[in-house]
Design a protein around this motif. Structure first.
Motif, mmCIF file in Angstrom:
data_model
loop_
_atom_site.group_PDB
_atom_site.id
_atom_site.type_symbol
_atom_site.label_atom_id
_atom_site.label_comp_id
_atom_site.label_asym_id
_atom_site.label_seq_id
_atom_site.Cartn_x
_atom_site.Cartn_y
_atom_site.Cartn_z
ATOM 1 N N THR A 313 0.821 -1.217 0.000
ATOM 2 C CA THR A 313 0.000 0.000 0.000
ATOM 3 C C THR A 313 0.852 1.262 0.000
ATOM 4 N N LEU A 316 2.263 1.844 -3.435
ATOM 5 C CA LEU A 316 1.159 2.134 -4.345
ATOM 6 C C LEU A 316 0.732 3.596 -4.223
ATOM 7 N N SER A 319 3.257 6.037 -5.513
ATOM 8 C CA SER A 319 3.389 6.038 -6.972
ATOM 9 C C SER A 319 2.397 6.978 -7.653
ATOM 10 N N VAL A 320 1.319 7.347 -6.959
ATOM 11 C CA VAL A 320 0.314 8.221 -7.572
ATOM 12 C C VAL A 320 0.286 9.608 -6.943
ATOM 13 N N GLU A 323 0.612 12.622 -9.171
ATOM 14 C CA GLU A 323 -0.369 12.818 -10.240
ATOM 15 C C GLU A 323 -1.200 14.076 -9.963
ATOM 16 N N THR A 353 -5.624 -2.063 -7.481
ATOM 17 C CA THR A 353 -4.550 -1.880 -8.441
ATOM 18 C C THR A 353 -4.242 -0.383 -8.541
ATOM 19 N N ARG A 354 -3.172 -0.042 -9.218
ATOM 20 C CA ARG A 354 -2.842 1.375 -9.391
ATOM 21 C C ARG A 354 -3.940 2.078 -10.187
ATOM 22 N N ASP A 355 -4.449 1.437 -11.214
ATOM 23 C CA ASP A 355 -5.515 2.052 -12.011
ATOM 24 C C ASP A 355 -6.774 2.264 -11.175
ATOM 25 N N LEU A 357 -6.862 2.772 -7.967
ATOM 26 C CA LEU A 357 -6.601 3.887 -7.068
ATOM 27 C C LEU A 357 -6.720 5.217 -7.803
ATOM 28 N N LEU A 358 -6.146 5.303 -8.994
ATOM 29 C CA LEU A 358 -6.249 6.545 -9.767
ATOM 30 C C LEU A 358 -7.695 6.877 -10.116
#
Length: 369
Positions: A313, A316, A319-320, A323, A353-355, A357-358
């Protein structure tokens, strides 16, 4: 029924064995400590553990990555820093207080009440077995602690009087000078009533609440936004994901010196008289911008630190974080236990997943003029 299992809340003297080693939870009543004490705890964390101090949603601290057989030297260091005044009561010293009380705003200075409640709690042999999940709250009238729904709360209505509140919204008037004995009497009553059921929290025993004499529904104050940045003479800085690194701790203690540092339930720190040195704190990655993603996104420790976590977590979310998105209040959990989730409304994501979360955030609108 909720809470019927053994109360496994960790403490300094009862560590939790996690995937990354032993973890201890250090109680900081009211979140009130000093730069000196925090520096001492940080040195112990570096010497014996991972070197990070983890801020909790109850304004406490956790040290991770310790040896499974906790060194006596670590326990001694925690005690010498002032964080372990009672072996018998260490896990029941769960007190949250308005972080800025006595420093800026509020209807009363509740710092003396924090100390008085902590001292009286430790002196009460009958409460040594109170659940480690039971929470006392001291709200100086701004509604910040009331929003956390502690089990028992003193909510100031003025400098010398307030409400004694059970659960979220059952209360009666009480003088400030009578608040501590009244809180402890209710705690003893709850502890006796819960024995047969094994529950941990007041909300799990509504029949006991309904049977209290003299208590009536009271309005719940709106929750204010947690402060951030310069507040009067003081600095309030967020700690991304609640992990304070040695470099960040060094900056905090350099600014605070021997003065006050307050750990907040929102994984931020109040650095007393630090407003004019805010740039030193943000230079090491602490957060003073209320529009930062770190004010909206939180996460449990996740894999590989927790054996139950299905995703990393921490990595993750990091990583965003850069953005350009508008984040709603979001909590990312590695499993269904949802550790560390905020008390208020939020978007709940389990092992995303990262997607995914975004997708929880909206891209910021760019206006061309």
């Amino acid at each position: 029924m909720a809470g019927v299992n053994q109360d496994r809340c960790p403490g300094v003297l009862r560590p939790h064995q996690a995937a990354d080693g032993a973890m201890v939870r250090v109680r900081v009543p009211g979140g009130q400590t000093s730069g000196t004490a925090l520096a001492a705890l940080g040195r112990a964390a570096e010497r014996h553990g991972r070197g990070l101090l983890q801020l909790t949603s109850r304004a406490g601290l956790q040290v991770r990555g310790l040896p499974s057989d906790l060194p006596d030297a670590f326990e001694a260091a925690v005690a010498a820093a002032g964080f372990l005044p009672s072996a018998s009561h260490e896990r029941v010293r769960n007190v949250v207080a308005s972080p800025l009380t006595g420093l800026h705003g509020g209807l009363a200075d509740l710092r003396p009440l924090v100390r008085a409640l902590d001292d009286a709690l430790q002196a009460d042999d009958a409460l040594a077995g109170l659940s480690g999940r039971f929470l006392f709250g001291l709200d100086d009238g701004r509604g910040d602690v009331a929003a956390l729904e502690p089990d028992l709360t003193y909510r100031a209505l003025g400098p010398d009087h307030g409400l004694l509140v059970v659960g979220a919204d059952r209360g009666r008037a009480v003088a400030l000078e009578d608040a501590v004995p009244a809180l402890l009497a209710l705690a003893r009553g709850f502890d006796a009533a819960r024995a047969a059921s094994g529950v941990w929290r007041v909300r799990e025993l509504p029949g006991w609440v309904d049977g209290l004499v003299g208590f009536a529904p009271v309005p719940v104050p709106p929750a204010p936004e947690p402060p951030l940045g310069a507040v009067g003479a003081h600095a309030v800085v967020g700690v991304p994901l609640g992990f304070l690194s040695p470099v960040q701790l060094a900056a905090v203690t350099a600014v605070a010196g021997t003065g006050a540092v307050v750990v907040t339930p929102w994984r931020s720190l109040v650095v007393g008289h630090g407003a004019d040195r805010l740039a030193e704190l943000t230079a090491v990655g602490l957060v003073a911008d209320p529009t930062s993603p770190w004010t909206a996104v939180s996460a449990c420790v996740g894999a590989p630190w927790c054996a139950s976590g299905r995703v990393d977590t921490q990595a993750l979310v990091r990583s965003v974080a850069a953005e350009d998105r508008r984040w709603p209040r979001t909590h990312v959990s590695g499993c269904e236990r949802r550790c560390g989730a905020p008390a208020g409304p939020h978007r709940d994501l389990v092992a995303p997943t990262r997607d995914e979360l975004l997708a929880a955030a909206e891209p910021r609108l760019v206006v061309h003029v």
